[in-house]
Design an enzyme around this catalytic site. Structure first.
Site, mmCIF file in Angstrom:
data_model
loop_
_atom_site.group_PDB
_atom_site.id
_atom_site.type_symbol
_atom_site.label_atom_id
_atom_site.label_comp_id
_atom_site.label_asym_id
_atom_site.label_seq_id
_atom_site.Cartn_x
_atom_site.Cartn_y
_atom_site.Cartn_z
ATOM 1 C CB SER A 170 38.664 42.365 48.501
ATOM 2 O OG SER A 170 37.545 43.154 48.845
ATOM 3 C CG HIS A 203 35.150 39.239 49.875
ATOM 4 N ND1 HIS A 203 34.838 40.088 48.836
ATOM 5 C CD2 HIS A 203 35.499 40.038 50.918
ATOM 6 C CE1 HIS A 203 34.988 41.340 49.234
ATOM 7 N NE2 HIS A 203 35.394 41.334 50.487
ATOM 8 C CG ASN A 204 33.448 39.700 45.161
ATOM 9 O OD1 ASN A 204 34.270 39.953 46.020
ATOM 10 N ND2 ASN A 204 33.557 40.142 43.925
ATOM 11 C CD GLU A 246 31.513 43.414 47.318
ATOM 12 O OE1 GLU A 246 32.683 43.134 47.618
ATOM 13 O OE2 GLU A 246 31.198 43.822 46.182
ATOM 14 C CE LYS A 252 37.772 40.166 45.876
ATOM 15 N NZ LYS A 252 36.836 40.546 44.887
ATOM 16 C CB THR A 270 46.839 50.480 25.128
ATOM 17 O OG1 THR A 270 45.740 49.660 24.787
ATOM 18 C CG2 THR A 270 46.881 51.709 24.264
ATOM 19 C CB VAL A 305 41.725 52.506 38.897
ATOM 20 C CG1 VAL A 305 40.577 51.549 39.117
ATOM 21 C CG2 VAL A 305 41.997 53.299 40.157
HETATM 22 C C1 6PG Z 1 36.110 43.963 46.071
HETATM 23 C C2 6PG Z 1 34.866 43.950 45.225
HETATM 24 C C3 6PG Z 1 35.162 43.939 43.774
HETATM 25 C C4 6PG Z 1 33.930 43.756 42.899
HETATM 26 C C5 6PG Z 1 33.134 44.979 42.747
HETATM 27 C C6 6PG Z 1 32.042 44.868 41.697
HETATM 28 O O1 6PG Z 1 36.244 43.010 46.812
HETATM 29 O O2 6PG Z 1 36.907 44.901 45.990
HETATM 30 O O3 6PG Z 1 34.162 42.793 45.525
HETATM 31 O O4 6PG Z 1 36.039 42.884 43.572
HETATM 32 O O5 6PG Z 1 34.326 43.399 41.642
HETATM 33 O O6 6PG Z 1 32.611 45.332 43.961
HETATM 34 O O7 6PG Z 1 31.158 43.836 41.932
HETATM 35 P P1 6PG Z 1 29.708 43.848 41.239
HETATM 36 O O8 6PG Z 1 29.817 44.666 40.001
HETATM 37 O O9 6PG Z 1 29.396 42.423 40.913
HETATM 38 O O10 6PG Z 1 28.807 44.474 42.224
#
Ligand code: 6PG
Length: 484
Positions: free
Chosen positions: A130, A188-189, A192, A185, A36, A14
């Site tokens: 992100s 950032h996560n 998050e 990044k 694929t 996606v």
């Molecule tokens: C983003 C998110 C993304 C991340 C998912 C899953 O910035 O769009 O951080 O990159 O991979 O949110 O993260 P977890 O599975 O570790 O919660």
């Protein structure tokens, strides 16, 4: 066929598909490829129908469609797949061509890959992207790092497709060399994870402490989203709480309380350990997911231990306001810690990070986007040398404004047996950080007592180390003095 594509994207999950469509919307010609290959045809016949997106059924065909220097972006699962594609691409590319990894790769892998790809005469970019699927389609936050010479060639594409803040600035700029983009990044996560955990603790307090229904909490989050907490994560929480299952009951109540994680939060904590930076809030957020995943053990333990009654007495609206302030203050601590980590990494890896620029990249498009990040940007605009966000006049004032509510919430939660690890670690960090003197004098004495590890003295200059024969049985020889 004449090479006319601006960029190739490999990986039609996606995120890959949506980035392609976003690039197409902005006038770029994209060639799509997938391991694929049947997926390429499916994509062209469905989502990409009517666009100028091209399909390729092999890497040589894909490369033949690209203008020079060729830009190939990987949107594949982080890890082995990235290395495999690099190996497959190298024989078909030539010096000056650019390989871009847009997945959530570990920054150390990106450092290694940048050096490797550069050693072959090509250029490499490891970029954070992100914003989830919606962001990829409509405007993500993009955090590129790697070979600086590659940036001018991808800048027009990345900045065109990135989210824009109110004044039109794109949420994308060059972060720094080798792994800098992926480090930013990753951080950032981590942040998050922290933001999500803070929201979950606020929810837990309202649900168990105040006995509120999802609809009532929906109202609270809707209100919070109009003020200083205005952010994407508060907004989706508001909407999640109002969402009903097929039977009309709130869906959130039916979701099993075990959190998953894909590793970026854990990496952030590992990096912080390696650099000696206390990002305690993100660490608690990661561990909270781990505890949540121990569902079976928790169910057993719940049959052995009871705790205080969780109901919190007093005026409900007053306590809701206290929770909001506790969340806000904890969030300030989390971002303070995150920026401490960025600063340490910049020093360690010699990255020239632009802290205000990073706040701008996070201001829109990404999962942690918020009004709050605008304030962080202002803080660094005012003082690019700011060593701690806490010392910025605005955040200093805000922490002071929220402090008593924050203490009240943490103390109440502890008394009521409601776990608030992120709220409380943030407060503990704040209290430690603002302490001129901590009990580490005793700790140093203990280390010297049992291992002759030496200590410094308050009445002697820094850098002079002393050892005491505490028991009369030890000698005067000390161990070497070093700190990792
Ligand atoms: C983003 C998110 C993304 C991340 C998912 C899953 O910035 O769009 O951080 O990159 O991979 O949110 O993260 P977890 O599975 O570790 O919660």
């Amino acid at each position: 066929m004449e090479p006319k594509a601006d960029i190739a994207v490999i990986g039609l999950a996606v995120m890959g598909q949506n980035l392609i469509l976003n690039m197409n919307d902005h006038g770029f010609t994209v060639v799509a490829y997938n391991r694929t290959v049947s997926k390429v045809d499916e994509f062209l016949a469905n989502e990409a129908k009517g666009t100028r997106v091209l399909g390729a059924h092999s890497i040589p065909e894909m490369v033949s469609l690209l203008k020079r220097p060729r830009r190939v972006m990987l949107m594949v699962k982080a890890g082995k797949a990235v290395d495999e594609f690099i190996e497959q691409l190298l024989p078909h590319l030539e010096p000056g061509d650019i390989i871009i990894d847009g997945g959530n790769s570990l920054y150390q892998d990106t450092m290694r890959r940048t050096a490797y790809v550069e050693s072959k005469g090509l250029l490499y970019i490891g970029t954070g992207v992100s914003g989830g699927e919606e962001g990829a389609r409509r405007g993500p936050s993009i955090m590129p790092g790697g070979s600086p010479a590659a940036w001018p060639h991808v800048k027009p594409i990345f900045q065109a497709i990135a989210a824009k803040v109110a004044d039109g600035s794109p949420c994308c700029d060059w972060v720094g060399e080798n792994g800098a983009g992926h480090f930013v990044k990753m951080t950032h996560n981590g942040i998050e994870y922290g933001d999500m955990q803070l929201i979950c603790e606020a929810y837990h307090l309202m649900k168990d402490g105040l006995g509120m229904t999802p609809d009532e909490m929906h109202q609270v989050f809707a209100e919070w989203n109009k003020g200083e907490l205005d952010s994407y994560l508060i907004e989706i929480t508001r909407d999640i709480l109002a969402f009903k299952d097929d039977d009309g009951a709130p869906l959130v109540d039916k979701i099993l309380d075990t959190a998953g994680q894909k590793g970026t939060g854990k990496w952030t904590v590992i990096a912080s350990q390696e650099m000696g930076i206390p990002i305690t809030l993100i660490a608690e957020a990661v561990y909270s997911r781990c505890i949540s995943a121990m569902k079976d053990e928790r169910v057993i333990a719940s049959q052995h231990f009871s705790g205080p009654k969780p109901r919190i007495a007093g005026d409900r609206q007053t306590f809701i306001n206290d929770i909001r302030k506790a969340l806000y203050a904890s969030k300030i601590i989390s971002y303070t810690q995150g920026y401490m980590l960025l600063r340490a990494a910049a020093q360690e890896y010699k990255w020239n990070l632009n802290y205000g620029g990073i706040a701008l990249m996070w201001r829109g498009g990404c999962i942690i986007r918020s009004v709050f990040l605008g304030k962080i940007k202002e803080a660094f605009d005012k003082n690019p040398q700011l060593t701690s966000l806490l010392l910025d006049p605005f955040f200093k004032k805000e922490i002071k404004r929220c402090a008593s509510s924050w203490r009240k919430v943490v103390a109440t939660a502890v008394r009521k047996g409601i776990p608030v690890p992120a709220f409380s670690t943030a407060l503990a960090f704040f209290d430690a950080f603002r302490s001129e003197r901590l009990p580490a004098n005793l700790l140093q004495a203990q280390r010297d007592y049992f291992g002759a590890h030496t200590y410094e003295r308050v009445d002697k200059p820094r850098g002079q180390f002393f050892h005491t024969n505490w028991t009369g049985r030890g000698g005067t020889t000390s161990a070497s003095t070093y700190t990792v």
